[in-house]
Design a protein around this motif. Sequence first.
Motif, PDB file in Angstrom:
ATOM      1  N   UNK A 185      45.261  38.622  24.999  1.00  0.00           N
ATOM      2  CA  UNK A 185      45.472  39.640  26.022  1.00  0.00           C
ATOM      3  C   UNK A 185      45.845  39.000  27.355  1.00  0.00           C
ATOM      4  N   UNK A 186      46.713  39.655  28.095  1.00  0.00           N
ATOM      5  CA  UNK A 186      47.042  39.192  29.440  1.00  0.00           C
ATOM      6  C   UNK A 186      45.883  39.489  30.386  1.00  0.00           C
ATOM      7  N   UNK A 187      45.893  38.854  31.545  1.00  0.00           N
ATOM      8  CA  UNK A 187      44.841  39.111  32.535  1.00  0.00           C
ATOM      9  C   UNK A 187      44.856  40.574  32.957  1.00  0.00           C
ATOM     10  N   UNK A 203      41.778  43.385  32.561  1.00  0.00           N
ATOM     11  CA  UNK A 203      41.276  44.181  33.674  1.00  0.00           C
ATOM     12  C   UNK A 203      41.351  45.672  33.340  1.00  0.00           C
ATOM     13  N   UNK A 204      42.459  46.101  32.761  1.00  0.00           N
ATOM     14  CA  UNK A 204      42.605  47.519  32.416  1.00  0.00           C
ATOM     15  C   UNK A 204      41.542  47.946  31.406  1.00  0.00           C
ATOM     16  N   UNK A 205      41.285  47.106  30.419  1.00  0.00           N
ATOM     17  CA  UNK A 205      40.280  47.438  29.408  1.00  0.00           C
ATOM     18  C   UNK A 205      38.890  47.474  30.034  1.00  0.00           C
ATOM     19  N   UNK A 206      38.571  46.471  30.838  1.00  0.00           N
ATOM     20  CA  UNK A 206      37.242  46.413  31.452  1.00  0.00           C
ATOM     21  C   UNK A 206      37.017  47.596  32.395  1.00  0.00           C
ATOM     22  N   UNK A 207      38.039  47.957  33.163  1.00  0.00           N
ATOM     23  CA  UNK A 207      37.887  49.081  34.082  1.00  0.00           C
ATOM     24  C   UNK A 207      37.834  50.405  33.328  1.00  0.00           C
ATOM     25  N   UNK A 208      38.560  50.512  32.207  1.00  0.00           N
ATOM     26  CA  UNK A 208      38.433  51.711  31.374  1.00  0.00           C
ATOM     27  C   UNK A 208      37.016  51.827  30.827  1.00  0.00           C
ATOM     28  N   UNK A 209      36.413  50.702  30.474  1.00  0.00           N
ATOM     29  CA  UNK A 209      35.027  50.692  30.024  1.00  0.00           C
ATOM     30  C   UNK A 209      34.096  51.247  31.104  1.00  0.00           C
ATOM     31  N   UNK A 254      38.233  35.393  31.292  1.00  0.00           N
ATOM     32  CA  UNK A 254      39.367  36.065  31.910  1.00  0.00           C
ATOM     33  C   UNK A 254      39.192  37.529  32.222  1.00  0.00           C
ATOM     34  N   UNK A 255      38.041  38.101  31.887  1.00  0.00           N
ATOM     35  CA  UNK A 255      37.773  39.481  32.251  1.00  0.00           C
ATOM     36  C   UNK A 255      37.243  39.531  33.686  1.00  0.00           C
ATOM     37  N   UNK A 256      37.227  40.702  34.315  1.00  0.00           N
ATOM     38  CA  UNK A 256      36.669  40.812  35.660  1.00  0.00           C
ATOM     39  C   UNK A 256      35.198  40.400  35.700  1.00  0.00           C
ATOM     40  N   UNK A 257      34.731  39.995  36.861  1.00  0.00           N
ATOM     41  CA  UNK A 257      33.329  39.613  37.032  1.00  0.00           C
ATOM     42  C   UNK A 257      32.430  40.831  36.959  1.00  0.00           C
TER      43      UNK A 257
END
Length: 340
Positions: free
Chosen positions: A119-121, A125-131, A265-268
């Motif tokens: 996955x790209x950075x 980010x999109x996946x983590x923020x959707x979570x 590589x996911x957001x903090x």
Amino acid sequence: MTTPPGLDLPRLAAYLDAKAPGLVNAPLRAEIVAGGRSNLTYVLNEVFVLRRPPLGHVLATAHDMAREYRVISALGATAVPVPEALLLCTDDSVLGAPFYLMARVPGVVLRDRSQTDPLSEDDRRRIAFAMMDTLAQLHLVDYAEVGLAEFGRPEGFLERQVRRWTGQLDKSRSRDLPAADTLRERLAASVPASPRTGIVHGDYRLDNLIVDPHTLRVAAVLDWEMATVGDPLTDLGLLLAYWNVLNRLKTGVNPIADGLGADTGFPSGDELLRRYAQSAPLSDDLHWYVALACYKLAIVLEGIHFRYIQGKTVGAGFDQIGELVPPLLEHGIAAINGES
């Protein structure tokens, strides 16, 4: 095809024919879903999913099929994405335990780095923020309006959480864990006042979500066995414990969630909290909630370790789970001291 442990396909087929005629129009085929460490999950004929409790040692209330079924049924008409609930069976004579059937939701469950490294950075980010957006949606649901007013007891929720998990540990204790006693004492002595009440998932993390690979949105939230009505900040504490603590433990191969955190590589964790706060209220201090989450996770894993040493687990990856318990407890003590 070999029938997976925990299923009796002829008996199940007869039950479905009697209770839901026409639902299944072909001979039953089943495969167990890899990755589950608690309730067992099977895909039937590629279009249905069946959930049942684990084999062997089972803690009371920890694997309540009727509870799972009730909450996904209630959330079906809300903005929270859940699978369609189809059928609940509380008759133990069919499979030896209660179970429920739901529709299979297309998408992917991100469990390890073989899936996340490509996955790209931006995608991470999109996946983590959707979570986080989905978790905020859950916490904003009016639980009484969807029929869950009696689903939990919000008053004294946090105190009961400490007592409940202590009781669960007592039922699964197979070795000396002094850090568990220390953390329990610290938690019980510093219970905060809950700022609000909402639906609590109880085990919210990235690998309990189905992600649409095209839109990168959450297609469904899974594994509602610990859901209740109480303090929603416990979900945030648990998510941070997974994200910042469990995923960083270097105890052999982490069989729970390999590579799903800021280190890959996911957001903090702080970024996740800021995203959540855009939609739902957030406390300034989550240290106690993270400590409770470490205590809870350690006890869940100790229960799985207990089943493993009894030879009553299904699948691979259980041999190292017991090694994760002591460092989780130490991280919990650090969190309640405000050190993490």
